[in-house]
Design a protein around this motif. Structure first.
Motif, PDB file in Angstrom:
ATOM      1  N   SER A 211       0.811  -1.220   0.000  1.00 45.00           N
ATOM      2  CA  SER A 211       0.000   0.000   0.000  1.00 45.00           C
ATOM      3  C   SER A 211       0.841   1.265   0.000  1.00 45.00           C
ATOM      4  CB  SER A 211      -0.934   0.008   1.218  1.00 45.00           C
ATOM      5  OG  SER A 211      -1.849  -1.067   1.156  1.00 45.00           O
ATOM      6  N   PHE A 212       2.053   1.171   0.507  1.00 43.51           N
ATOM      7  CA  PHE A 212       2.908   2.355   0.603  1.00 43.51           C
ATOM      8  C   PHE A 212       4.090   2.268  -0.357  1.00 43.51           C
ATOM      9  CE2 PHE A 212       0.798   1.777   4.723  1.00 43.51           C
ATOM     10  CZ  PHE A 212       0.094   2.963   4.778  1.00 43.51           C
ATOM     11  N   THR A 213       3.874   1.605  -1.471  1.00 43.25           N
ATOM     12  CA  THR A 213       4.851   1.550  -2.557  1.00 43.25           C
ATOM     13  C   THR A 213       4.183   2.046  -3.838  1.00 43.25           C
ATOM     14  OG1 THR A 213       4.273  -0.705  -3.260  1.00 43.25           O
ATOM     15  CG2 THR A 213       5.905  -0.480  -1.490  1.00 43.25           C
ATOM     16  N   PRO A 214       4.960   2.450  -4.827  1.00 48.95           N
ATOM     17  CA  PRO A 214       4.349   2.876  -6.097  1.00 48.95           C
ATOM     18  C   PRO A 214       3.507   1.787  -6.753  1.00 48.95           C
ATOM     19  CG  PRO A 214       6.639   3.593  -5.977  1.00 48.95           C
ATOM     20  CD  PRO A 214       6.419   2.691  -4.803  1.00 48.95           C
ATOM     21  N   LEU A 215       3.756   0.530  -6.425  1.00 47.33           N
ATOM     22  CA  LEU A 215       2.987  -0.551  -7.049  1.00 47.33           C
ATOM     23  C   LEU A 215       1.538  -0.556  -6.582  1.00 47.33           C
ATOM     24  CD1 LEU A 215       5.544  -3.514  -6.846  1.00 47.33           C
ATOM     25  CD2 LEU A 215       5.007  -2.106  -8.833  1.00 47.33           C
ATOM     26  N   GLY A 216       1.317  -0.347  -5.296  1.00 49.79           N
ATOM     27  CA  GLY A 216      -0.033  -0.517  -4.769  1.00 49.79           C
ATOM     28  C   GLY A 216      -0.653   0.708  -4.145  1.00 49.79           C
TER      29      GLY A 216
END
Length: 525
Positions: A211-216
């Motif tokens: 949730s706290f990465t560019p992916l999610g």
């Protein structure tokens, strides 16, 4: 400008059905399979509406992160000629920012982006029952799709910019296929975890991390709000916005760079023909040995006939077990490890099969380590896909998905350890083998016991190293101890890789020291 590029992309979509009838059939089947997969994912995500918010967050965030990651990896691993390469527009005098925007917007009609949009619509439906779910999900969907588009364009262009030769594209394609094959057991392992349970600590931890990465981050905006975490929703929004801004800056910079760089001509016309593996692999000592080994394994019956026999051995072993009433659901787990053991055993006398050809390795001064590494290529090229695909098929047939980690550990250990022992023993104790051109079913007359010792030592050493992984797996199956499945996986993989590395390094040193003896043993028989 945007409308022209959109029209160009639509023309490219229409052209995928051009060509021979067989090509149209393959394309049609591929599109049908993709459509079924997209519909299945859409229904799975849309049905989360009204369910537990933690459950919905787990599936939407993990699924959305996988979609974004696909736009990063697939262009790099399965590289092809990009029809929308910015360098194709270099002579039209289009400013880089304008071309970057037009290419990004026109990519919305590409098939992968359409699939991502369908997933984004499903997430909006999934969060529609929650307060502010629809507007927040729409914001997350737009940011998520924008991330997918920019990642796809950036990494497609990087692939076209870096993989400029046919050899590099072929190597990247082989690596890509291997990665996809090796991901099969990983996907199967993921499916064995009950991601739907809100109490699943693994799925919850993975979703929170993503949730706290560019992916999610984009997909987690409505999820955080639905779970009462307003601060988390704001933070996810900021991460998603910053990620899109950074990707846009990188894409615009890359377009400006590519517009001022020459697009290399295809090297197909200057690439020598008829070299087979020698033309595809790099010009290094280990790669040269690998190319020769791959050529032998594909053309010499002394190599490929035993390969045909390997899948027959488990069938022959099954006959007496069926007669005595051995449970088939247990025996279904046995064929794959047996095939891995015999496949790795195939190189235990690989040097002697070279006969006089091994003279080239000795007099050329090629280091033994390069010889040992090169001879690994055929076994690993067959063995790794065998483990990746075979393990998934095995657990499906046996109906015991929980045994997948143990199956991977035992199979990997048997393959790697047998290859490691073979790399060492074939250099230290080569014995006379069938000469080139002779029937693979004939064997030379031997006066000593070297051949028996070598074969028994290779199999016994492999089984001894793999015995802990086998014991862990058997105990887990018989006594229902899930932790032992993972113990079998880690012991098998780590021990197998260690034996492979040690056997290859020591075998290379022995090859350097015993060159004349190896040549003498290879020409006997």
């Amino acid at each position: 400008m945007v409308a022209q590029l959109v029209g160009l992309r639509l023309s490219l979509l229409r052209n995928i059905f051009t060509g021979s009838r067989s090509r149209r059939v393959v394309v049609g089947l591929g599109l049908l399979a993709g459509l079924v997969a997209v519909i299945a994912v859409f229904l799975r995500i849309a049905r989360l509406a009204g369910t537990d918010a933690v459950l919905a967050r787990n599936e939407t965030v993990i699924g959305g992160s996988a979609v974004v990651l696909a736009f990063v990896l697939v262009p790099l691993l399965l590289q092809r000629d990009d029809p929308m390469d910015p360098r194709r527009f270099a002579f039209f005098g289009i400013p880089a920012p304008r071309l970057a925007l037009a290419e990004a917007v026109s990519a919305v009609v590409a098939l992968p982006v359409i699939a991502a949009i369908v997933f984004a619509v499903a997430t909006v439906l999934a969060w529609s029952p929650t307060p502010l779910g629809v507007p927040l999900a729409l914001v997350g969907a737009v940011l998520g799709v924008a991330t997918c588009v920019l990642c796809g364009r950036i990494f497609s262009s990087l692939s076209a910019l870096l993989l400029v030769t046919r050899r590099s594209r072929e190597v990247a394609g082989v690596v890509g296929v291997f990665v996809l094959v090796l991901l099969a057991p990983g996907v199967a392992l993921a499916l064995t975890v009950n991601w739907g349970l809100a109490v699943s600590s693994l799925s919850l931890s993975v979703a929170l991390m993503l949730s706290f990465t560019p992916l999610g981050a984009a997909w987690a905006i409505p999820a955080a709000a639905a779970n009462g975490d307003s601060g988390g929703a704001l933070l996810c929004f900021l991460i998603a916005i910053v990620s899109v801004a950074v990707l846009w800056f990188a894409w615009r910079t890359l377009v400006a760079l590519m517009l001022t760089s020459a697009r290399p001509e295809s090297d197909e016309q200057v690439q020598p023909r008829g070299l087979g593996w020698f033309g595809s692999l790099p010009s290094t000592p280990a790669a040269a040995v690998a190319a020769r080994s791959l050529t032998y394994w594909s053309r010499d019956p002394r190599y490929y006939v035993p390969l045909v026999i390997i899948p027959i051995v488990p069938i022959l072993l099954a006959v007496p077990l069926v007669v005595v009433g051995f449970p088939l659901e247990y025996y279904a787990l046995v064929p794959l490890p047996i095939m891995c053991l015999f496949l790795g055993f195939a190189i235990h006398d690989d040097v002697a099969l070279d006969n006089t050809a091994v003279w080239l390795h000795i007099v050329s001064g090629r280091r033994g380590l390069a010889d040992r590494l090169g001879r690994l290529a055929p076994v690993l090229l067959i063995g790794l896909p065998l483990i990746g695909i075979g393990s998934v098929i095995t657990v499906f047939v046996s109906g015991n998905a929980a045994a997948l980690p143990a199956l991977l550990g035992v199979s990997s250990c048997l393959l790697f350890a047998s290859v490691g022992f073979g790399n060492l023993i074939s250099a230290r104790f080569p014995y006379a083998a069938t000469r080139p051109g002779e029937s693979p079913f004939t064997q030379p007359q031997l006066t000593g016991s070297t051949s028996v010792f070598v074969q028994v030592a290779t199999v016994a050493g492999t089984l001894a190293v793999a015995s802990p992984a086998i014991v862990f797996g058997v105990q887990a199956i018989l006594f229902g101890q899930p932790d032992l499945y993972w113990a079998s996986l880690w012991w098998g993989v780590l021990t197998g890789v260690g034996v492979l590395a040690l056997g290859t390094i020591v075998g290379g040193a022995v090859f350097n020291r015993r060159g004349p003896e190896i040549l003498a043993a290879s020409v006997r028989g």
